[in-house]
Design an enzyme around this catalytic site. Structure first.
Site, PDB file in Angstrom:
ATOM      1  N   THR A 128       0.825  -1.210   0.000  1.00 11.65           N
ATOM      2  CA  THR A 128       0.000   0.000   0.000  1.00 11.65           C
ATOM      3  C   THR A 128       0.861   1.263   0.000  1.00 11.65           C
ATOM      4  O   THR A 128       1.996   1.245   0.502  1.00 11.65           O
ATOM      5  CB  THR A 128      -0.905   0.010   1.258  1.00 11.65           C
ATOM      6  OG1 THR A 128      -1.437   1.320   1.451  1.00 11.65           O
ATOM      7  CG2 THR A 128      -0.135  -0.360   2.520  1.00 11.65           C
ATOM      8  N   ASP A 129       0.293   2.347  -0.513  1.00 12.53           N
ATOM      9  CA  ASP A 129       1.015   3.631  -0.473  1.00 12.53           C
ATOM     10  C   ASP A 129       1.166   4.143   0.954  1.00 12.53           C
ATOM     11  O   ASP A 129       1.929   5.075   1.204  1.00 12.53           O
ATOM     12  CB  ASP A 129       0.317   4.680  -1.357  1.00 12.53           C
ATOM     13  CG  ASP A 129      -1.089   5.046  -0.919  1.00 12.53           C
ATOM     14  OD1 ASP A 129      -1.611   4.439   0.039  1.00 12.53           O
ATOM     15  OD2 ASP A 129      -1.681   5.955  -1.542  1.00 12.53           O
ATOM     16  N   GLU A 130       0.432   3.524   1.900  1.00 12.17           N
ATOM     17  CA  GLU A 130       0.507   4.006   3.282  1.00 12.17           C
ATOM     18  C   GLU A 130       1.861   3.741   3.923  1.00 12.17           C
ATOM     19  O   GLU A 130       2.179   4.304   4.975  1.00 12.17           O
ATOM     20  CB  GLU A 130      -0.608   3.375   4.125  1.00 12.17           C
ATOM     21  CG  GLU A 130      -1.978   3.745   3.603  1.00 12.17           C
ATOM     22  CD  GLU A 130      -3.073   3.640   4.638  1.00 12.17           C
ATOM     23  OE1 GLU A 130      -2.779   3.676   5.832  1.00 12.17           O
ATOM     24  OE2 GLU A 130      -4.236   3.522   4.222  1.00 12.17           O
ATOM     25  N   TYR A 152      -1.530  -0.376  10.983  1.00 15.24           N
ATOM     26  CA  TYR A 152      -1.751  -1.054   9.706  1.00 15.24           C
ATOM     27  C   TYR A 152      -0.562  -0.813   8.780  1.00 15.24           C
ATOM     28  O   TYR A 152       0.038  -1.748   8.236  1.00 15.24           O
ATOM     29  CB  TYR A 152      -3.044  -0.540   9.046  1.00 15.24           C
ATOM     30  CG  TYR A 152      -3.161  -0.856   7.574  1.00 15.24           C
ATOM     31  CD1 TYR A 152      -3.265  -2.169   7.128  1.00 15.24           C
ATOM     32  CD2 TYR A 152      -3.160   0.174   6.612  1.00 15.24           C
ATOM     33  CE1 TYR A 152      -3.355  -2.455   5.764  1.00 15.24           C
ATOM     34  CE2 TYR A 152      -3.255  -0.109   5.264  1.00 15.24           C
ATOM     35  CZ  TYR A 152      -3.353  -1.424   4.835  1.00 15.24           C
ATOM     36  OH  TYR A 152      -3.432  -1.703   3.501  1.00 15.24           O
ATOM     37  N   LYS A 156       2.277  -3.466   7.235  1.00 19.64           N
ATOM     38  CA  LYS A 156       2.489  -3.662   5.793  1.00 19.64           C
ATOM     39  C   LYS A 156       3.957  -3.374   5.443  1.00 19.64           C
ATOM     40  O   LYS A 156       4.532  -4.022   4.564  1.00 19.64           O
ATOM     41  CB  LYS A 156       1.561  -2.753   4.981  1.00 19.64           C
ATOM     42  CG  LYS A 156       0.070  -3.048   5.107  1.00 19.64           C
ATOM     43  CD  LYS A 156      -0.347  -4.393   4.549  1.00 19.64           C
ATOM     44  CE  LYS A 156      -0.278  -4.482   3.049  1.00 19.64           C
ATOM     45  NZ  LYS A 156      -0.835  -5.777   2.548  1.00 19.64           N
TER      46      LYS A 156
HETATM   47  P1  NAD Z   1     -10.211  -6.780   2.420  1.00 16.98           P
HETATM   48  O1  NAD Z   1     -10.145  -6.461   3.872  1.00 16.98           O
HETATM   49  O2  NAD Z   1     -11.447  -6.481   1.656  1.00 16.98           O
HETATM   50  O3  NAD Z   1      -9.912  -8.339   2.191  1.00 16.98           O
HETATM   51  C1  NAD Z   1      -8.921  -9.011   2.903  1.00 16.98           C
HETATM   52  C2  NAD Z   1      -9.159 -10.502   2.680  1.00 16.98           C
HETATM   53  O4  NAD Z   1      -8.106 -11.224   3.351  1.00 16.98           O
HETATM   54  C3  NAD Z   1     -10.478 -11.020   3.254  1.00 16.98           C
HETATM   55  O5  NAD Z   1     -11.114 -11.880   2.334  1.00 16.98           O
HETATM   56  C4  NAD Z   1     -10.072 -11.768   4.508  1.00 16.98           C
HETATM   57  O6  NAD Z   1     -10.951 -12.846   4.839  1.00 16.98           O
HETATM   58  C5  NAD Z   1      -8.695 -12.277   4.107  1.00 16.98           C
HETATM   59  N1  NAD Z   1      -7.824 -12.543   5.264  1.00 16.98           N
HETATM   60  C6  NAD Z   1      -7.605 -11.735   6.331  1.00 16.98           C
HETATM   61  N2  NAD Z   1      -6.754 -12.339   7.193  1.00 16.98           N
HETATM   62  C7  NAD Z   1      -6.411 -13.525   6.627  1.00 16.98           C
HETATM   63  C8  NAD Z   1      -5.568 -14.585   7.021  1.00 16.98           C
HETATM   64  N3  NAD Z   1      -4.891 -14.550   8.185  1.00 16.98           N
HETATM   65  N4  NAD Z   1      -5.432 -15.660   6.219  1.00 16.98           N
HETATM   66  C9  NAD Z   1      -6.125 -15.726   5.035  1.00 16.98           C
HETATM   67  N5  NAD Z   1      -6.962 -14.754   4.624  1.00 16.98           N
HETATM   68  C10 NAD Z   1      -7.095 -13.653   5.410  1.00 16.98           C
HETATM   69  O7  NAD Z   1      -8.939  -6.057   1.790  1.00 16.98           O
HETATM   70  P2  NAD Z   1      -8.720  -5.338   0.387  1.00 16.98           P
HETATM   71  O8  NAD Z   1      -9.149  -3.936   0.493  1.00 16.98           O
HETATM   72  O9  NAD Z   1      -9.233  -6.212  -0.688  1.00 16.98           O
HETATM   73  O10 NAD Z   1      -7.118  -5.331   0.329  1.00 16.98           O
HETATM   74  C11 NAD Z   1      -6.406  -6.420  -0.254  1.00 16.98           C
HETATM   75  C12 NAD Z   1      -4.918  -6.106  -0.185  1.00 16.98           C
HETATM   76  O11 NAD Z   1      -4.666  -4.870  -0.868  1.00 16.98           O
HETATM   77  C13 NAD Z   1      -4.385  -5.918   1.234  1.00 16.98           C
HETATM   78  O12 NAD Z   1      -3.125  -6.522   1.337  1.00 16.98           O
HETATM   79  C14 NAD Z   1      -4.280  -4.409   1.388  1.00 16.98           C
HETATM   80  O13 NAD Z   1      -3.259  -4.061   2.298  1.00 16.98           O
HETATM   81  C15 NAD Z   1      -3.951  -3.986  -0.034  1.00 16.98           C
HETATM   82  N6  NAD Z   1      -4.377  -2.634  -0.414  1.00 16.98           N
HETATM   83  C16 NAD Z   1      -5.668  -2.236  -0.253  1.00 16.98           C
HETATM   84  C17 NAD Z   1      -6.048  -0.950  -0.655  1.00 16.98           C
HETATM   85  C18 NAD Z   1      -7.468  -0.459  -0.502  1.00 16.98           C
HETATM   86  O14 NAD Z   1      -7.704   0.742  -0.645  1.00 16.98           O
HETATM   87  N7  NAD Z   1      -8.440  -1.312  -0.246  1.00 16.98           N
HETATM   88  C19 NAD Z   1      -5.099  -0.085  -1.227  1.00 16.98           C
HETATM   89  C20 NAD Z   1      -3.784  -0.547  -1.378  1.00 16.98           C
HETATM   90  C21 NAD Z   1      -3.441  -1.828  -0.981  1.00 16.98           C
HETATM   91  P1  TYD Z   2     -10.254   4.671   4.732  1.00 13.59           P
HETATM   92  O1  TYD Z   2     -11.250   4.232   3.729  1.00 13.59           O
HETATM   93  O2  TYD Z   2     -10.318   4.085   6.107  1.00 13.59           O
HETATM   94  O3  TYD Z   2      -8.822   4.463   4.072  1.00 13.59           O
HETATM   95  P2  TYD Z   2      -7.353   4.914   4.585  1.00 13.59           P
HETATM   96  O4  TYD Z   2      -7.417   5.305   6.009  1.00 13.59           O
HETATM   97  O5  TYD Z   2      -6.595   3.661   4.374  1.00 13.59           O
HETATM   98  O6  TYD Z   2      -6.937   6.029   3.679  1.00 13.59           O
HETATM   99  O7  TYD Z   2     -10.348   6.250   4.896  1.00 13.59           O
HETATM  100  C1  TYD Z   2     -10.158   7.120   3.795  1.00 13.59           C
HETATM  101  C2  TYD Z   2     -10.123   8.539   4.320  1.00 13.59           C
HETATM  102  O8  TYD Z   2     -11.398   8.865   4.870  1.00 13.59           O
HETATM  103  C3  TYD Z   2      -9.116   8.738   5.450  1.00 13.59           C
HETATM  104  O9  TYD Z   2      -8.554  10.043   5.349  1.00 13.59           O
HETATM  105  C4  TYD Z   2      -9.969   8.650   6.703  1.00 13.59           C
HETATM  106  C5  TYD Z   2     -11.294   9.232   6.249  1.00 13.59           C
HETATM  107  N1  TYD Z   2     -12.491   8.696   6.942  1.00 13.59           N
HETATM  108  C6  TYD Z   2     -13.413   9.586   7.504  1.00 13.59           C
HETATM  109  O10 TYD Z   2     -13.259  10.835   7.439  1.00 13.59           O
HETATM  110  N2  TYD Z   2     -14.513   9.067   8.129  1.00 13.59           N
HETATM  111  C7  TYD Z   2     -14.718   7.719   8.228  1.00 13.59           C
HETATM  112  O11 TYD Z   2     -15.738   7.311   8.845  1.00 13.59           O
HETATM  113  C8  TYD Z   2     -13.767   6.818   7.653  1.00 13.59           C
HETATM  114  C9  TYD Z   2     -13.956   5.333   7.733  1.00 13.59           C
HETATM  115  C10 TYD Z   2     -12.671   7.363   7.011  1.00 13.59           C
END
Ligand code: NAD
Ligand code: TYD
Length: 344
Positions: A128-130, A152, A156
């Site tokens: 992630t970019d985080e 988090y 990562k």
């Molecule tokens: P999500 O939370 O929707 O899905 C995570 C999945 O992993 C779920 O199906 C969960 O059951 C499974 N899981 C959790 N713990 C597990 C374990 N111990 N063993 C096996 N499975 C497990 O997440 P997402 O938003 O789809 O993100 C997927 C990946 O992309 C993550 O690694 C996240 O860090 C990365 N990512 C997400 C975003 C975003 O904005 N959503 C952005 C950049 C990177």
């Molecule tokens: P989020 O979807 O949790 O992603 P991330 O924290 O990984 O960027 O949140 C996106 C942005 O929205 C972040 O700046 C936090 C803000 N946010 C709120 O203002 N209110 C909320 O209830 C949530 C869940 C997030």
């Protein structure tokens, strides 16, 4: 898109948001076999894989990436791994950081170990970019220092360090992607955009943390999956690839756009106490990925409209996610924040 040079790919976290979209893309691109390993935590659901599980090329295993036996079974016969499995929500990481270390760090280590033994030809770790921490000006490049600021992001970052350690020490062909904030259908309603949409559809306000001027870059999920696919096929092992959309918006602007799309009352946007350690801005330079031929195809306006339409249509899906456990989490996360409630 080209057909993959893999026989069998292990996709962890394939029942989650991005992972389930990626499985669909990989099948459409002609992957011969996919093994999905997913623990089915609160964030995962077989409903995210509707239309996929009856494909004869797919095998689903419920299991934990931190469990060496489950991983050994899932890894059998696989020649590539894409690791999506993770605990993914910053707010939950502030409430329960240990779970993030267990899955994101230890779980990734177990996968790396078994992938090394299986001599896979690619191990793509989805990050992630985080990991850069907040980027107040400009855009982070892949070689910039990593300064994660919440549990988090720290977990990562640690996982990435282990991935590179396995590349340097044992020759595992590791690739890392650092994607920006992603949105689209099937995203759990705890995340900002689906939370805002489903709250509005439930007659509840959108809680904006602090002043709402924190900025994120918003990437539509299909574009994120295509980027991972391109890196899996064409990336150079040992490298990191940023994935960005160049669609930066302050949270308040996203909330206003959603209010407009849903025809809601602007007074539904309320400010609540800020997230501790809230990163002000994320931004990545994605020119390294662009050099592989990738570009985002869906604009934020188009992606947001598609997403809103999907959540309006699929109330069955998200109402099931907003269950008693979700209500308990919601009360815990947002209690104490409401004392500063005011309209935007
Ligand atoms: P999500 O939370 O929707 O899905 C995570 C999945 O992993 C779920 O199906 C969960 O059951 C499974 N899981 C959790 N713990 C597990 C374990 N111990 N063993 C096996 N499975 C497990 O997440 P997402 O938003 O789809 O993100 C997927 C990946 O992309 C993550 O690694 C996240 O860090 C990365 N990512 C997400 C975003 C975003 O904005 N959503 C952005 C950049 C990177
Ligand atoms: P989020 O979807 O949790 O992603 P991330 O924290 O990984 O960027 O949140 C996106 C942005 O929205 C972040 O700046 C936090 C803000 N946010 C709120 O203002 N209110 C909320 O209830 C949530 C869940 C997030």
């Amino acid at each position: 898109m080209s057909t993959a040079p893999f026989r069998r790919v292990l996709v962890t976290g394939g029942a989650g948001f991005i992972g389930s979209h990626f499985v669909r893309l990989a099948l459409a691109c002609g992957i011969p076999e996919i093994v999905i390993l997913d623990k089915l935590t609160y964030a995962g659901s077989l409903l995210n894989l509707e239309g996929v599980l009856d494909d004869p090329r797919v095998r689903f295993l419920q299991g934990d990436i931190a469990d060496p036996d489950a991983v050994a079974e899932a890894m059998t016969g696989c020649d590539a791994v894409v690791n999506f499995a993770a605990e993914t929500h910053v707010d939950r990481s502030l409430l329960e950081p240990a779970a993030f270390v267990q899955t994101n760090v230890w779980g990734t280590m177990v996968l790396l170990e078994h992938a090394t033994r299986a001599r896979v030809s690619r191990f793509l770790h989805v990050s992630t970019d985080e990991v850069y921490g907040e980027v107040l000006i400009g855009a982070a490049k892949e070689d910039d220092p990593l300064r994660p600021r919440n549990p988090y992001a720290a977990s990562k970052t640690a996982a990435e360090h282990f991935a590179f350690a396995y590349w340097a020490s044992y020759g595992l062909p590791v690739l890392v992607t650092r994607g920006c904030n992603t949105y689209g259908p099937y995203q759990h309603p705890e995340k900002f955009i689906p939370l805002a949409i489903t709250n509005l559809l439930s007659g509840q306000p959108i809680p904006i943390y602090g002043d709402g001027l924190q900025e994120r870059d918003w990437l539509y999920v299909d574009d994120h999956c295509r980027a991972i696919w391109v890196v899996l096929l064409h990336g150079e092992p040992g490298q990191v690839y940023n994935i960005g959309a160049s669609e930066h918006r302050p949270n308040l602007a996203v909330a206003r756009a959603l209010v407009e799309l849903l025809g809601a009352d602007p007074a539904a946007i309320v400010h609540v106490a800020d997230r501790p350690g809230h990163d002000r801005r994320y931004a990545v330079d994605w020119s390294r990925l662009a050099a592989l031929g990738w570009r985002p195809r869906i604009s934020f306006a188009e992606g947001l409209a598609k997403t809103v339409a999907w959540y309006c249509e699929r109330q069955d899906w998200w109402r099931a996610r907003r269950d008693d456990a979700f209500a308990a989490y919601y009360a815990r996360n947002y209690e104490g924040r409401t004392s500063v409630l005011r309209s935007s």
